[in-house]
Design an enzyme around this catalytic site. Structure first.
Site, mmCIF file in Angstrom:
data_model
loop_
_atom_site.group_PDB
_atom_site.id
_atom_site.type_symbol
_atom_site.label_atom_id
_atom_site.label_comp_id
_atom_site.label_asym_id
_atom_site.label_seq_id
_atom_site.Cartn_x
_atom_site.Cartn_y
_atom_site.Cartn_z
ATOM 1 N N GLU A 167 0.822 -1.225 0.000
ATOM 2 C CA GLU A 167 0.000 0.000 0.000
ATOM 3 C C GLU A 167 0.851 1.269 0.000
ATOM 4 O O GLU A 167 0.828 2.059 0.949
ATOM 5 C CB GLU A 167 -0.937 0.008 1.210
ATOM 6 C CG GLU A 167 -1.885 -1.168 1.224
ATOM 7 C CD GLU A 167 -2.975 -1.092 2.271
ATOM 8 O OE1 GLU A 167 -4.054 -1.635 2.049
ATOM 9 O OE2 GLU A 167 -2.732 -0.491 3.339
ATOM 10 N N GLU A 186 -5.593 -8.394 -1.001
ATOM 11 C CA GLU A 186 -6.251 -8.220 0.300
ATOM 12 C C GLU A 186 -7.702 -7.869 0.056
ATOM 13 O O GLU A 186 -7.994 -6.935 -0.693
ATOM 14 C CB GLU A 186 -5.642 -7.063 1.106
ATOM 15 C CG GLU A 186 -4.286 -7.312 1.664
ATOM 16 C CD GLU A 186 -3.822 -6.173 2.587
ATOM 17 O OE1 GLU A 186 -4.673 -5.523 3.219
ATOM 18 O OE2 GLU A 186 -2.607 -5.959 2.649
HETATM 19 C C1 BG6 Z 1 -4.446 -2.988 4.868
HETATM 20 C C2 BG6 Z 1 -3.091 -3.425 5.366
HETATM 21 O O1 BG6 Z 1 -4.475 -1.610 4.901
HETATM 22 O O2 BG6 Z 1 -5.567 -3.302 5.600
HETATM 23 C C3 BG6 Z 1 -3.109 -4.541 6.371
HETATM 24 O O3 BG6 Z 1 -2.241 -3.751 4.292
HETATM 25 C C4 BG6 Z 1 -4.284 -4.358 7.305
HETATM 26 O O4 BG6 Z 1 -1.875 -4.548 7.038
HETATM 27 C C5 BG6 Z 1 -5.560 -4.417 6.479
HETATM 28 O O5 BG6 Z 1 -4.310 -5.269 8.347
HETATM 29 C C6 BG6 Z 1 -6.843 -4.394 7.271
HETATM 30 O O6 BG6 Z 1 -6.868 -3.326 8.148
HETATM 31 P P1 BG6 Z 1 -7.101 -3.539 9.703
HETATM 32 O O7 BG6 Z 1 -6.831 -2.232 10.291
HETATM 33 O O8 BG6 Z 1 -8.492 -3.961 9.855
HETATM 34 O O9 BG6 Z 1 -6.123 -4.574 10.127
#
Ligand code: BG6
Length: 478
Positions: free
Chosen positions: A177, A369
Site C-alpha cells: 500500500e 487483500e
Molecule cells: C491494509 C493493510 O491496509 O488493511 C493490512 O495492508 C491491514 O496490514 C488491512 O491489516 C486491514 O486493516 P485492519 O486495520 O483492519 O487490520
C-alpha cells in the site's frame, strides 16, 4: 476464472509473527506502535512513538506467534486448497538495523523454511518486501525514507532476498500500500516530522525515494531471475462524488489521483502530468536526480496488486458525517451498510475499482487483500458461524467474476488475514478476518488455539470449484 487463478490468503510479518526480538531480529516501526488512544496519531507520525506510556501494550510483540506456529498454520491453510500464500518478510529479521554488511542467517533460514513449507503444499508464495516494516535504526539515524540513502539500504535488502530465495519465490511486491505514506506516514514509511519541515514536502520526497527504490528493485529482480514477477500495491477503493454537483465530481477526481499518482509512476513509468498541479498547490519542490526519471521509465511493474475493503466518498460541502475507510477519510455513503468498525461494504465498488485500474494500466491485476473485520463468537463445541464473513466474501468474489466478464485481467484473489491476526488500524485481535480463529484477546491473553470457522469449508469449496460455487452451503441457501 482462468485455470491458473491464484486463490489464497494473505498476512504480514508484523501482524502475525510475534517473536519480535527473537533470533537476532531488530526493532521495526510497528513494534513501537501501542494499542492505546495515541495509536492513530503515532501511526500518522503526528506524535512520536516516544510518547508511549510505560504500561502500554504492543500487539506486534506477540501477535499470533506465527513465527513458531507457521508449520501447523500453513498446513491448516493448505487444507482449503490455497494456491497462493502472501506474507511479508520482516526487514529486521534479515538486517536487524538495516546497515549491516551481512544478513542475519537465522532470519534467512526462517523464511527459506517457510517458503519451502508453502511449496510442499503447492502454495505459491507471494512476498511483500516491505509491509509497514522500516527498521527503527534507520528511522532514528537516517530519518527513514526522507533520506536518499534509504534507497541503498532497501536495495541491499531486496538483493539479498532475490538471491537467497531465487527459484523459491517468483511473485514479489515492493511496498505494501505505497499510497499509505500520505496518511500513516510513520507506520507506512517510518517518517517523523519536525516543526521546521513542510510535512507535504517530506512525504512526497520520501515517496520519490520509495518509487526509485521500487523501480530499481524491479530491475534487480528481473536481472537475477527473468521469471520473477514484480508488482506494486495500492490501497484501493475509488472515491465517489457525493452528488452530481460538478464540485463533488472534481473533488473525487482529485482524491483518486492522490492514490493513482503512485501507480501511474510505477506502472506507466513517469510522473503524471497532474503531479505538476499537486506540487504547485502544496508548494512542493522535489529533488529528483536526472537518472531517476530513466530508472522510473525503464523499470515498470509486471502486475498491479491492490487491497480492497471499501469504496470512499467525497463532498465539496463541509459538515457531512465521516466514517473510517481503511486509513483514508471518507464521507458516509448513505446507500451502503458498514461493518462493526464502520468500514462501508461495497462489492460493486470492487468491480468499479478493478475496471478503473485496468482501463488505466492494462496490466494484470491481483487482489491481494479483501475481507471483513468482524467480531466472532465461539459457540458450544467450538462452532463459529461466520455467515456475515461468507456473505461479504461471496459478494466480493462475485464482483471479481463480474469484472472479469467486463474484460478485466485478474490473476488472483487473496483474502486478508486468512488466519486471525492483529489489526493494523486498531491493534485489536477482536477485529478478525480469518477462516481460522486464533484464541487470543486484544491483550494477547488466551490459549492461542486455532479453530476452523464455518467460512473455512465454504472457501475450500470456492477454491475447489475455481469460484464457480459461491453458495453458502447446500442446506443453507439457494
Ligand atoms: C491494509 C493493510 O491496509 O488493511 C493490512 O495492508 C491491514 O496490514 C488491512 O491489516 C486491514 O486493516 P485492519 O486495520 O483492519 O487490520
Amino acid at each position: 476464472m482462468k485455470d491458473n487463478f491464484l486463490w489464497g490468503g494473505a498476512i504480514a510479518a508484523n501482524q502475525a509473527e510475534g517473536a519480535y526480538l527473537e533470533d537476532g531480529k531488530g526493532l521495526s516501526v510497528m513494534d513501537m506502535v501501542p494499542m492505546s488512544e495515541q495509536r492513530v496519531k503515532i501511526k500518522q507520525g503526528k506524535i512520536s512513538y516516544k510518547n508511549c506510556k510505560q504500561n502500554d501494550y504492543f500487539p506486534t510483540h506477540k501477535a499470533i506467534d506465527f513465527y513458531h506456529s507457521y508449520k501447523e498454520d500453513l498446513k491448516l491453510l493448505s487444507e482449503m486448497g490455497f494456491k497462493c500464500f502472501r506474507t511479508s518478510i520482516a526487514w529486521t529479521r534479515i538486517y536487524p538495523t538495516g546497515i549491516e554488511e551481512k544478513p542475519n542467517e537465522s532470519g534467512l533460514q526462517y523464511y527459506r523454511d517457510l517458503f519451502k513449507e508453502c511449496k510442499k503444499y503447492g502454495m505459491e508464495p507471494l512476498v511483500t518486501i516491505s509491509h509497514f516494516d522500516v527498521p527503527m535504526y534507520l528511522v532514528e539515524k537516517y530519518g527513514s525514507w526522507k533520506n536518499r540513502e534509504m534507497i541503498n539500504f532497501y536495495l541491499k535488502y531486496a538483493k539479498t532476498l532475490f538471491e537467497e530465495f531465487n527459484g523459491l519465490v517468483k511473485y514479489w511486491i515492493t511496498f505494501n500500500e505505497i499510497n499509505v505514506i500520505l496518511h500513516n506516514s510513520f507506520s507506512g514509511a517510518g517518517l517523523l516530522f519536525n516543526d521546521e519541515e513542510s510535512v507535504e514536502q517530506v512525504k512526497y520526497q520520501a515517496a520519490h525515494h520509495e518509487l526509485v527504490a521500487s523501480a530499481l528493485a524491479t530491475k534487480l529482480a528481473h536481472e537475477i531471475n527473468e521469471n520473477n514477477q514484480v508488482g506494486c500495491m495500492l490501497a484501493a477503493g475509488d472515491y465517489y462524488p457525493y452528488s452530481c454537483n460538478p464540485e463533488d465530481v472534481f473533488l473525487a477526481m482529485k482524491k483518486n489521483r492522490e492514490s493513482y499518482f503512485f501507480i501511474d509512476i510505477q506502472s506507466n513509468g513517469e510522473y503524471p502530468s497532474y503531479s505538476k498541479g499537486i506540487f504547485e498547490e502544496k508548494n512542493i519542490k522535489l529533488e529528483i536526480k536526472e537518472e531517476d526519471l530513466n530508472i522510473l521509465r525503464d523499470n515498470t511493474v509486471d502486475f498491479i496488486s491492490l487491497s480492497y475493503y471499501t469504496s470512499r466518498c467525497v463532498s465539496a460541502e463541509q459538515n457531512k458525517e465521516e466514517n473510517e475507510a481503511n486509513v483514508m477519510r471518507s464521507i458516509k455513503n448513505p446507500f451502503i451498510k458498514a461493518s462493526d468498525w464502520g468500514w462501508q461494504i461495497d462489492p460493486l465498488g470492487l468491480r468499479i475499482t478493478l475496471n478503473t485500474l485496468y482501463d488505466r494500466y492494462r496490466k494484470p491485476l491481483f487482489i491481494v487483500e479483501n475481507g471483513l473485520g468482524a467480531k466472532d463468537i465461539v459457540q458450544k463445541n467450538k462452532i463459529i458461524n461466520d455467515d456475515y464473513r461468507i456473505q461479504y466474501l461471496k459478494e466480493h468474489i462475485q464482483a471479481v467474476k463480474d469484472a472479469i466478464k467486463d474484460g478485466v485481467d485478474v490473476m488472483g484473489y487473496l483474502t486478508w488475514g486468512c488466519i486471525d491476526l492483529v489489526a493494523a488500524s486498531t491493534g485489536q485481535m477482536s477485529k478478525r478476518y480469518g477462516f481460522i480463529y486464533v484464541d487470543l484477546d486484544d491483550y494477547g491473553v488466551g490459549t492461542g488455539q486455532r479453530i476452523k470457522k464455518k467460512s473455512f469449508d465454504w472457501y475450500k469449496k470456492v477454491i475447489e470449484t475455481n469460484g464457480e460455487d459461491l453458495c453458502l452451503f447446500p442446506n443453507y441457501e439457494n
